[in-house]
Structures are given as structure tokens and as C-alpha cells.
Design an enzyme around this catalytic site. Sequence first.
Site, PDB file in Angstrom:
ATOM      1  N   LYS A   1       1.214  -1.171  -0.070  1.00 54.12           N
ATOM      2  CA  LYS A   1       0.248   0.179   0.072  1.00 54.12           C
ATOM      3  C   LYS A   1       1.027   1.139   0.469  1.00 54.12           C
ATOM      4  O   LYS A   1       1.957   1.436  -0.093  1.00 54.12           O
ATOM      5  CB  LYS A   1      -0.859  -0.310   0.825  1.00 54.12           C
TER       6      LYS A   1
HETATM    7  C1  PLP Z   1      -5.991  -4.010   0.736  1.00 55.60           C
HETATM    8  C2  PLP Z   1      -6.757  -3.441   1.087  1.00 55.60           C
HETATM    9  C3  PLP Z   1      -7.631  -4.268   2.325  1.00 55.60           C
HETATM   10  C4  PLP Z   1      -7.312  -5.148   3.631  1.00 55.60           C
HETATM   11  O1  PLP Z   1      -6.649  -4.360   3.661  1.00 55.60           O
HETATM   12  P1  PLP Z   1      -5.683  -5.410   4.513  1.00 55.60           P
HETATM   13  O2  PLP Z   1      -4.673  -4.844   5.006  1.00 55.60           O
HETATM   14  O3  PLP Z   1      -4.584  -6.592   3.124  1.00 55.60           O
HETATM   15  O4  PLP Z   1      -6.371  -6.534   5.262  1.00 55.60           O
HETATM   16  C5  PLP Z   1      -9.403  -4.015   2.221  1.00 55.60           C
HETATM   17  N1  PLP Z   1      -9.869  -3.873   0.770  1.00 55.60           N
HETATM   18  C6  PLP Z   1      -9.177  -3.376  -0.270  1.00 55.60           C
HETATM   19  C7  PLP Z   1     -10.145  -2.429  -0.919  1.00 55.60           C
HETATM   20  C8  PLP Z   1      -8.096  -3.080  -0.023  1.00 55.60           C
HETATM   21  O5  PLP Z   1      -6.942  -3.081  -1.261  1.00 55.60           O
END
Ligand code: PLP
Length: 381
Positions: free
Chosen positions: A214
Site C-alpha cells: 500500500k
Molecule cells: C488492501 C485492501 C484491504 C485489506 O487490507 P489488509 O491490510 O491487506 O488486510 C481491504 N480492501 C481493499 C480495497 C484493499 O485494497
Amino acid sequence: MEQNLVKFVREIYQTQDFIPLHAPTFNGNERAYVCDTIDSSFVSSVGEFVERFEKQMQIFTGSAKTIATVNGTAALHTALYAAGVRAGDLVITQALTFVATSNVLYHMGAEPVFIDVSPVSMGLCPKAMSSWLESEAELLDNQCVHKASQKTIRAVVPVHTFGHPVELDELLTICTKWNLVMIEDAAESLGSLYKGKHTGTLAPLAAVSFNGNKIITTGGGGMVLCQDTKLAARIKHITTTAKVAHPYEFFHDEAGFNYRLPNLNAALGCAQMEKLPEFLTKKRALAMAYKTFLMGSHFHFFSEPGYAQSNYWLNAIVCPDQQSREQLLTHTNKAGVMTRPIWKLMHRLPMFANALRGDLNQSEWFEARVVNIPSSPVTFK
Ligand SMILES: *Cc1c(COP(=O)(O)O)cnc(C)c1O
């Protein structure tokens, strides 16, 4: 086009090695802060970095309150629970998204309703949501009820896909009309603004992710953004086992979660937050370079909606058709430049094959054509 793209990406990243889709950057205080937690022995649930990270995020987003969690999925779970979603409820979300939201609903005993996305944002479409509700739902005692199953439709979870903000004003108006709580899935949109306001602060609740891929990372981590101070206190309480503060007694006043972000991870987050403005500037410059590069080709660069400022978390190309999409994916990946198709629609996954859904024309259109290209922040001349 495939060959030119590979050459272009290699020039940008100045390497002949493998180029990932999105790699984290650690060139600030990451090492110093993480070592600090080890030296102090406070790596777990006690330590100063969690509060500091929450405060940084609160100031950056302008959110009333922020609560750090172990990951973005846990943040979504907590937010949905705090919004009152319970077993047997229906929750409206997108078919075109990452699987996290649907998984959380599944484990809560609730069910997703998959609605189409908008051509402008790639996120939940207000028109599609409104027309599905008009035909399938009714208000009974100001409760939104699905006519066929008589189940309560409790909440709506739009996703700011790849960082592009959804049409929030229109969606919020529909939520008010149908008495639905909105929880923004802002996992991908840290740094993205909707009409000048930070995404995740327009709905009462939102979830952000700090997974390794991210925009900033804490290794694993997430954050609930909450606009109600009282509710935020309860969220903090339930993410920390709902233990009532006492010098030695163990008393928990409800069934809580153990979702608190460890201090070790928060330390990384504090250092990453110091770099976030720089990441955003670099990512925007990269997006504009891709946009210019693709101009005049049959491949369309997906740009931020006119009402928004996107973080361009993952840059996206819309290919002219499915065949050119396959060609692009095969060639680039073979050449060591990572590209990836957009997610498969949720109802194609075995566990959600029978979920309720509206018409998904636009989602299917994107599903057949969209490819993400390397998007790590980079300095280029
Ligand atoms: C990455 C993501 C999540 C989940 O986050 P994690 O930290 O990997 O649990 C949820 N929704 C979307 C759209 C994402 O891209």
C-alpha cells in the site's frame, strides 16, 4: 506497445532487474524508530508509537479520531461491527474489489450484495445502487429491508479503487434516504481527496490499510477513521479485548477483538508518515508520465475523476479488448516488468457465487480490460 511500455518503465526505474508492481520505500527514520522499540523492549501492545502514529494520521486526514489495528481487514471488521452490522444482515458493496470486505461479512454471518461500479471512479456507482434499492428494497419503520428475503440491509461499503475517490455526495444522499450507514473502504486511498476533503472522513467510519504494497506500510497494519468521538472510544475499547482499565483485575465488559497494532509496526508507520507527502508527489508525477506516454495509443490511462485528487496508488491501463489485455500481461511479465489484471469479480469466487447482485455490466467491462502497471514512488528527471 508492449515493447515500448517495457522500455519506458525500465527507463523510469533505471534498472534491468525485475520491476515489481508496488514496492515499499524505506529511506527515512524507519530503522531508527524500529530499533528504538527493540532497545526499549516495548515491541508489542505497550509503547509510544501507536498513539503517535494515530495522531499523525488524524492530523494528516483531518479525521475526528483514528484507531490503529493489525491490518486493513481488521479495521473493516471493527468498523462494520461498530456500525451495527450483525449476523443475518445484508451489506451493499462492489463486485469489483479486493476480497477483504466480502470475507469479513462472511465471517460475521452477514452477506454482501454486489452492485456495479461507476465508469468515472471504478468504485461503487450511485445510479446502480439507487436503482437496485428502488426495485429490491423497501423502508419498514425506517429500516431498509430486502423485499424478497426480508433481511435488513444495514450498511454500504464503497471502495476508492486504486486510490480514485467514489462519488461520495451522491452515495451519501442515497444512504440517508434508505437509512444505511456508510463505511468507506479507504484501504487504497491514503492521500486521496474528495472535493478537497480526505477520503475516509466523509462517512462516519472508514478503514485504511498499511499492508506492504500500500501507499505507506507498517509491515501489516490498518486504521479505523471515525468521525464520532464517543463511538471512537468504544472502537478503541473493542479492538483491545474490551478490557476495563484496572491495575491488575481482568474484567472485559463485552466480546472484544485483539486487533491492536503492535508498537513495532507503529514505529515503522511513524517514519513512513513523515515520507507520505514525498511519496504522493512522486506518484503523481509518475502517473502523469504514464498518461502522456499512452496518449494517442489504443490503451487508455485511467485518470482521477474531475471532482477528486487521487493518490494514484496503482496506475491502471484500460486495454481496448480482452485479447490485447492478455498480450500486455504476457509480454510485460515475461520481460520482468510486473503487471497484473484487475481482480476477478467477487461473485466468480466459489464462496460468493450465490450472493445477491445487481446488473454488473460496467464491472465486467473493466474486468476484461484493466491492467495495473508498476507504481512504486520513484525519482525521475
Ligand atoms: C488492501 C485492501 C484491504 C485489506 O487490507 P489488509 O491490510 O491487506 O488486510 C481491504 N480492501 C481493499 C480495497 C484493499 O485494497
